[in-house]
Design an enzyme around this catalytic site. Structure first.
Site: not given
Ligand code: DGL
Length: 347
Positions: A31, A45, A78, A111-112, A184, A304
């Site tokens: 982005t 976008y 990304s 950013t992903d 993120k 556990e």
């Protein structure tokens, strides 16, 4: 007389350039290189459109901070990153930090999966020079776009001696985050990136303010080195939930993976009907690594689930997407369970 003045000006300019750090910006897309149809399109976008030279030309303030050069390594969103992209990017970063005329590196990134790339570089780049990964939540064409200041902050940190030796860093929304810890956490706000253990510091008007430093092994202290990694190990994630069928785990076991990250609820819990599926994977020589889908906290060993008995590894505080990165790197060096668990405690 005029020649003398010109020479003085040139000398002054050259001296000013020499006084500033040299930072290389490696652009990969996302982005921060995105473009929308209008100023109100902050979320609608196309990512990965603006070339790095245009990004840098649009931010003349950079020249006050460092001598900046740009390279376009990729131009992709990304979410489409692959292990090969990670290796190509890592090799370029590794080559640049070896150069005496490079003081810091910035990677612009979607950013992903930014958090995965930042952690990968944190594990395999042998340097104390600052490496800063940066993105944006809004394209540069939008009102109140965040990319320009994020990028200026990234170059500021990459040019800073006080950022050396802190591992790979991420600058988003005025904060300096650890590449290891950050994820993120919000997918539609500019304040999107969080570390459950807190930011390392902030950048405000060109000055870094530090409040803590990483304690896990990274970069120059890492036992892993991109220069000796030809391919990453195949590691997949299966996200667990109520009613999850064992077929997903069985299918993963047939895909040639060396490890499976089990992204379980709670403390990385494994449903009764899934335990035999994971035991079968382990019997096939596939490492089983228990992570948690819960955003904060960390997975306890032998709480556990009898991890010792089943010869499983726990991912500590690493979320499944980060655990995959560490496992993919660690398995290039060892397939021993006890060694893998040591690595998950230390990195
Ligand atoms: N397609 C997403 C990516 O490249 C856009 C998200 C962003 O970069 O903020 O990661």
């Amino acid at each position: 007389m005029v020649a003398g003045l010109a020479l003085t000006a040139l000398t002054t300019c050259a001296l000013a350039q020499a006084a500033k750090p040299n930072v290389v910006v490696l652009a990969t897309g996302g982005t921060i290189a995105g473009a929308g149809a209008s100023a109100i399109n902050s979320a609608t976008y196309a990512a990965a459109k603006v070339p790095v030279d245009k990004l840098l030309a649009g931010l003349p303030e950079l020249s006050n901070v460092a001598n900046v050069k740009g390279e376009q390594v990729f131009q992709i969103a990304s979410e489409s990153f692959t292990n090969d992209n990670l290796l190509t990017l890592g090799r370029r970063v590794s080559a640049l930090v070896k150069q005496a005329d490079v003081d810091g590196v910035v990677v612009t990134h979607g950013t992903d999966t930014l958090e995965e790339t930042a952690y990968f570089l944190n594990l395999v780049i042998h340097t104390n020079k600052p490496i800063v990964v940066v993105g944006s939540m809004r394209p540069g064409t939008a009102l109140s776009a965040d990319g320009a200041l994020n990028l200026l902050n990234a170059v500021t940190v990459a040019a800073s001696k006080d950022a050396a030796g802190k591992g790979v860093l991420v600058t988003m929304n005025d904060e300096i985050q650890s590449g290891r810890d950050v994820s993120k956490s919000v997918n539609i706000k500019t304040e999107a990136f969080k570390s459950q253990w807190g930011a390392l510091g902030m950048v405000v008007e060109g000055k870094n303010y530090w409040f803590r430093a990483p304690v896990k092994r990274h970069t120059a202290q890492s036992e892993f080195n991109i220069d000796s990694i030809s391919t990453l190990a195949a590691v997949d994630i299966v996200y667990s939930y109520g009613n999850v069928p064992r077929t997903l785990f069985d299918a993963a076991g047939k895909s040639g993976i060396q490890a499976l990250i089990h992204g379980g609820p709670g403390n990385g819990s494994v449903a009764d009907r899934i335990v035999p599926a994971l035991q079968e994977l382990r019997q096939q020589g596939i490492q089983v690594i228990r992570s948690s889908r819960v955003p904060d906290g960390f997975v306890l060993r032998n709480a556990e689930q009898p991890d010792d008995k089943y010869d499983w590894v726990v991912a500590h505080d690493l979320k499944p997407q980060k655990a995959r990165i560490l496992a993919a790197v660690a398995l290039t060096q060892t397939r021993d369970t006890k060694e893998l668990q040591r690595i998950f405690w230390q990195y």
